[in-house]
Design a protein around this motif. Structure first.
Motif, PDB file in Angstrom:
ATOM      1  N   TRP A   1      -2.947   1.190  -9.540  1.00 19.17           N
ATOM      2  CA  TRP A   1      -2.095   1.257  -8.432  1.00 19.17           C
ATOM      3  C   TRP A   1      -2.940   0.804  -7.084  1.00 19.17           C
ATOM      4  O   TRP A   1      -2.440   0.809  -6.090  1.00 19.17           O
ATOM      5  CB  TRP A   1      -1.617   2.631  -8.154  1.00 19.17           C
ATOM      6  CG  TRP A   1      -0.828   3.262  -9.356  1.00 19.17           C
ATOM      7  CD1 TRP A   1      -1.218   4.484  -9.473  1.00 19.17           C
ATOM      8  CD2 TRP A   1      -0.239   2.678 -10.299  1.00 19.17           C
ATOM      9  NE1 TRP A   1      -0.393   4.820 -10.820  1.00 19.17           N
ATOM     10  CE2 TRP A   1       0.064   3.637 -11.344  1.00 19.17           C
ATOM     11  CE3 TRP A   1       0.279   1.629 -10.677  1.00 19.17           C
ATOM     12  CZ2 TRP A   1       0.979   3.606 -12.524  1.00 19.17           C
ATOM     13  CZ3 TRP A   1       0.869   1.235 -11.781  1.00 19.17           C
ATOM     14  CH2 TRP A   1       1.374   2.311 -12.580  1.00 19.17           C
ATOM     15  N   GLY A   2      -4.483   0.496  -7.334  1.00 15.25           N
ATOM     16  CA  GLY A   2      -4.886   0.177  -6.047  1.00 15.25           C
ATOM     17  C   GLY A   2      -4.639  -0.792  -5.207  1.00 15.25           C
ATOM     18  O   GLY A   2      -4.338  -0.676  -3.961  1.00 15.25           O
ATOM     19  N   PRO A   3      -4.302  -1.823  -5.745  1.00 13.82           N
ATOM     20  CA  PRO A   3      -3.665  -3.168  -4.906  1.00 13.82           C
ATOM     21  C   PRO A   3      -2.387  -2.885  -4.276  1.00 13.82           C
ATOM     22  O   PRO A   3      -2.407  -3.356  -2.867  1.00 13.82           O
ATOM     23  CB  PRO A   3      -3.405  -4.195  -5.891  1.00 13.82           C
ATOM     24  CG  PRO A   3      -4.089  -3.916  -7.171  1.00 13.82           C
ATOM     25  CD  PRO A   3      -4.017  -2.320  -7.404  1.00 13.82           C
ATOM     26  N   GLY A  12      -4.097   3.213   8.759  1.00 16.81           N
ATOM     27  CA  GLY A  12      -3.884   1.853   7.885  1.00 16.81           C
ATOM     28  C   GLY A  12      -5.089   1.409   7.140  1.00 16.81           C
ATOM     29  O   GLY A  12      -5.073   1.129   6.091  1.00 16.81           O
ATOM     30  N   GLY A  13      -6.278   1.568   7.986  1.00 16.73           N
ATOM     31  CA  GLY A  13      -7.425   1.119   7.591  1.00 16.73           C
ATOM     32  C   GLY A  13      -7.887   2.027   6.416  1.00 16.73           C
ATOM     33  O   GLY A  13      -8.612   1.364   5.485  1.00 16.73           O
ATOM     34  N   GLY A  47      -7.253   2.216  -1.223  1.00 17.28           N
ATOM     35  CA  GLY A  47      -6.819   1.273  -2.167  1.00 17.28           C
ATOM     36  C   GLY A  47      -7.759   0.379  -2.866  1.00 17.28           C
ATOM     37  O   GLY A  47      -7.708   0.285  -3.944  1.00 17.28           O
ATOM     38  N   VAL A  48      -8.754  -0.269  -1.962  1.00 14.53           N
ATOM     39  CA  VAL A  48      -9.678  -0.781  -2.487  1.00 14.53           C
ATOM     40  C   VAL A  48     -10.721  -0.047  -3.532  1.00 14.53           C
ATOM     41  O   VAL A  48     -10.835  -0.586  -4.505  1.00 14.53           O
ATOM     42  CB  VAL A  48     -10.643  -1.407  -1.393  1.00 14.53           C
ATOM     43  CG1 VAL A  48     -11.728  -2.268  -1.911  1.00 14.53           C
ATOM     44  CG2 VAL A  48      -9.493  -2.728  -0.394  1.00 14.53           C
ATOM     45  N   ALA A  49     -11.071   1.093  -2.911  1.00 12.71           N
ATOM     46  CA  ALA A  49     -11.769   1.717  -4.044  1.00 12.71           C
ATOM     47  C   ALA A  49     -10.996   2.104  -5.200  1.00 12.71           C
ATOM     48  O   ALA A  49     -11.790   1.972  -6.262  1.00 12.71           O
ATOM     49  CB  ALA A  49     -12.382   3.229  -3.041  1.00 12.71           C
ATOM     50  N   GLN A  50      -9.942   2.425  -5.195  1.00 10.92           N
ATOM     51  CA  GLN A  50      -9.228   2.879  -6.528  1.00 10.92           C
ATOM     52  C   GLN A  50      -9.036   1.691  -7.233  1.00 10.92           C
ATOM     53  O   GLN A  50      -9.284   1.979  -8.548  1.00 10.92           O
ATOM     54  CB  GLN A  50      -7.703   3.068  -5.696  1.00 10.92           C
ATOM     55  CG  GLN A  50      -6.827   3.865  -6.837  1.00 10.92           C
ATOM     56  CD  GLN A  50      -5.563   4.380  -6.191  1.00 10.92           C
ATOM     57  OE1 GLN A  50      -5.466   4.424  -4.881  1.00 10.92           O
ATOM     58  NE2 GLN A  50      -4.453   4.402  -6.773  1.00 10.92           N
ATOM     59  N   GLY A  51      -9.009   0.448  -6.763  1.00  8.97           N
ATOM     60  CA  GLY A  51      -8.922  -0.545  -7.625  1.00  8.97           C
ATOM     61  C   GLY A  51     -10.315  -1.155  -8.076  1.00  8.97           C
ATOM     62  O   GLY A  51     -10.210  -1.813  -9.358  1.00  8.97           O
TER      63      GLY A  51
END
Lengths: 185, 558
Positions: free
Chosen positions: B215-217, B475-476, B482-486
């Motif tokens: 789900w990261g992206p 937002g940041g 999200g980036v870390a997750q992916g």
């Protein structure tokens, strides 16, 4: 089979509604942003139809003028400075038209932007202006009306709403037409 | 398009590549591939399948990653072009309006400047087409994410344990061979130890770990959308203020965009290092560049008018606080910050003149004109006085015999005076500008000589307020989550099947970090005695390399 078909059409219809809703919401957001960006350039807070912000200024004779006191009458609010050539040019025409419309409930108030009493008074004397002239010493009325270029004329109708915002020089016909617009019926 | 029925009997939505149930390849193209395409689990991207109404067509347009990338490229190119000529806000024109700015671009940069202005590059972030493009990027982010997330989520939620052999042997990690009977139980035990979620079904096993990485992206797209929303709010009045205020010493001014607040400048100070004593270390630099700035400071008083007070009425102002504004040490109040940004030194404030007899040089007295508050008449005593007929702070010449001023700033003050003395009771008219005197009505007996001037400094302050910062920050943050997750987590899966003939099939997949997957598998293989696996991707690459080499050798021979 028919049941399956109705299910299928229902699903299709829901999808169409969903997609239309998402797309139109986003298009609305973009439209609103553009609207804001376009209007922000001229007058950030004020728009035609808004209630004109109330203010209180003393004219050169020491007479206080409060915008809300002119409820029921038209107010021709002209922001100017002696260094601004078109402002100087349109003053005599404004004065002539003011004399025509004075009896019909149209007021003219010329708001000078933070110049000295001497400069404004000698200017008024030289042109023999008959309408009241006030100096916005702290530029607070200018800020409240977000005046950028000079001259700017804000026309306030008898309901106290902004009828029109004019930036730049006006001809005598323009002035006549504008006064006609804000004249109480 | 028609629904696709797989040989296993499952009915798949049109556009599906791999059967949702058993994993068989459903298209000819896919069947001929050596490895399956596991992006989005082989599900149908929703938009590819329907192409009917206009809404669907628009939707499909924005669903395309190619379109999204295209928009980003166009935005980047536009932003780059926007840096070639200065943006309108940094252009220096005496009178600021649309026409003068347009003329500036045409005058300074010629035809290119004209075109630049015409296309709106001079105010890039305010150009309609730029805003539309950013908006289209937002639509693309939302539509493309929805179209991919929904089928992927459904597919991963409903995944089956038992997959068809043709699905398994087209995975990058694959093994097939004999294994002991308890291998499935042992694999389960070891995989659980490695923190995998294990599901069993008949003779099969599915082990899964780190699904949330998929789900990261989409999470980072949500962050971007929130960020864009914050940027959009900046255009709405009240959310973002960035105004300039020029204020002279002694002036009190309404603070732009901060209704009810006033600022008085008491003093502007500009200090440089002396290079002596404790500041000796600056000596070398001072010698090299002339002077080194130490401090720019505006001492101000902040006033507020009562709630019910009207603009223009400043007599009820209350002192809020006094402060020295220095660079990077703004005055803060009510969500606003006032920064020291610029200054002008030594603007004329008052001028002193001497009334003298031209012939005898005898002085009849001096007087000082306060340029902020000029007076009508200056009495010098002994029957001498000077009347001020006109004051032109920035004298720019005569028009129809009338002196003109270009600005309200005393850059070049001009005075029209009438001088009275016992000798000349009628008065003599004179027009005085710096270093020049005009006697419009004939030769005078008396003149005004300039004695001296007082000056004051002007501070350039910037007023800032940004209510969108928390939104931009959120937002940041979500974007980074999200980036870390992916990036730092992987979705790893193993499928193991024990067939009737004792042969065990094993397939493994991860969205990234195949090395980590193999390390896990090595542990499980050893413990559960699984058949040795191959990395089919590596095999294919090896084979291709070999072929290439052979071809090259062949070329050499011929």
């Amino acid at each position: 089979m028919t049941e399956q078909n109705t299910k299928k059409t229902n699903k299709k219809r829901n999808r169409a509604i969903m997609r239309s809703a998402i797309l139109s919401l986003l298009v609305l957001a973009i439209g609103y942003t553009i609207y804001n960006s376009v209007t922000a350039d001229d007058v950030e807070v004020l728009k035609v139809g808004d209630q004109a912000p109330d203010f209180a200024l003393q004219d050169m004779e020491g007479v206080p003028h409060k915008l809300s006191d002119y409820q029921g009458e038209g107010v021709f609010l002209n922001f100017w400075g002696t260094w601004c050539a078109p402002c100087v040019k349109e003053m005599p025409a404004m004065d002539r038209q003011f004399k025509e419309f004075e009896e019909q409930g149209v007021n003219v108030l010329a708001v000078n932007i933070a110049q000295s009493d001497f400069e404004v008074q000698s200017f008024v004397d030289r042109l023999g202006l008959s309408f009241p002239v006030a100096i916005d010493k702290s530029k607070s009325v200018m800020t409240a009306y977000n005046i950028r270029p000079l001259p700017t004329t804000v026309l306030v109708n008898p309901e106290g709403e902004i009828q029109r915002i004019v930036t730049g020089e006006m001809t005598e016909e323009d002035i006549r037409g504008f006064m006609e617009e804000i004249r109480p019926q | 398009m028609e629904k696709l029925q797989c040989t296993c009997g499952h009915i798949n939505p049109p556009g599906t590549i791999l059967c949702e149930s058993c994993g068989r390849s459903l298209t000819k193209e896919e069947q001929n591939k050596k490895l399956v395409d596991m992006r989005y689990e082989g599900t149908a991207r929703r938009s590819q399948t329907y192409n009917k109404s206009i809404i669907d067509k628009i939707w499909n347009f924005f669903s395309s990653v190619k379109v999204g990338v295209g928009i980003i490229v166009v935005l980047l190119v536009a932003a780059a072009i926007g840096t070639i000529l200065p943006q309108a806000q940094y252009v220096n024109v005496p009178v600021r309006n649309e026409a003068t700015i347009k003329a500036y671009y045409a005058d300074v940069y010629g035809e290119i400047g004209k075109l630049y202005h015409f296309l709106g590059f001079h105010d890039l972030y305010g150009s309609i087409w730029f805003i539309v493009l950013v908006g289209m990027l937002a639509i693309s982010l939302i539509v493309a994410s929805l179209d991919r997330f929904v089928p992927l989520y459904r597919s991963l939620k409903n995944q089956r344990v038992l997959r068809h052999k043709s699905f398994m042997n087209k995975q990058r990690i694959y093994a097939e061979g004999a294994a002991p009977e308890d291998t499935l139980q042992k694999a389960e035990q070891k995989l659980k130890e490695l923190k995998y979620n294990v599901t069993l079904d008949k003779n099969g096993l599915l082990a899964e770990k780190g699904r949330f990485s998929r789900w990261g992206p989409y999470v980072n797209h949500i962050g971007l959308i929130i960020f864009l929303f914050g940027v959009m709010l900046r255009m709405i009045p009240g959310f973002y203020v960035d105004e300039t205020l020029w204020i002279r010493e002694g002036e009190t001014r309404a603070i732009p965009e901060a209704p009810g607040y006033f600022l008085e400048s008491e003093k502007f100070t500009f200090e440089t290092y002396t290079g002596e004593g404790e500041e000796e270390k600056f000596g070398e630099a001072i010698e090299r560049v002339g002077s080194v700035a130490k401090n720019y400071q505006t001492d101000v008083v902040l006033y507020q008018t009562p709630e019910q007070s009207l603009p223009g009425a400043t007599d009820e102002m209350e002192r809020v606080k006094e402060e020295g504004i220095q660079v990077n040490q703004p005055l803060k109040f009510d969500g606003y910050a006032v920064y020291q940004m610029d200054f002008k030194l030594n603007e004329l404030r008052a001028m002193t003149f001497d009334l003298t007899n031209k012939a005898s040089d005898e002085s009849l007295g001096t007087f000082t004109v306060d340029l902020v508050k000029p007076e009508k008449s200056y009495d010098l005593g002994n029957g001498a006085k000077v009347d001020l007929l006109g004051y032109y702070p920035d004298f720019s010449g005569f028009e129809n015999g009338e002196p003109k001023t270009a600005t309200p700033v005393p850059n070049n003050p001009g005075f029209l005076v009438r001088m009275f003395t016992p000798e000349t009771p009628e008065g003599e008219v004179s027009f005085i500008v710096i270093q020049n005197t005009i006697e419009p009505l004939g030769e005078n007996q008396y003149k005004l000589t300039f004695q001296g001037a007082e000056t004051r400094n002007v501070s350039g302050l910037t007023i800032r307020k940004d209510k969108t910062l928390p939104i931009l920050g959120l937002g940041g943050l979500i974007f980074m989550i999200g980036v870390a997750q992916g990036m730092y987590f992987n979705h790893r899966r193993f499928w193991i099947q024990q067939q009737d003939n004792g042969v065990v099939l094993l397939a493994g997949h991860t969205n990234k970090n195949w090395f980590g997957l193999k390390k896990d598998l090595d542990q499980v293989s050893e413990f559960a005695s699984l058949p040795p696996y191959t990395d089919q991707q590596e095999e294919i690459e090896k084979l291709e390399k070999l072929k290439k080499e052979q071809r090259m050798e062949g070329d050499e021979v011929s």
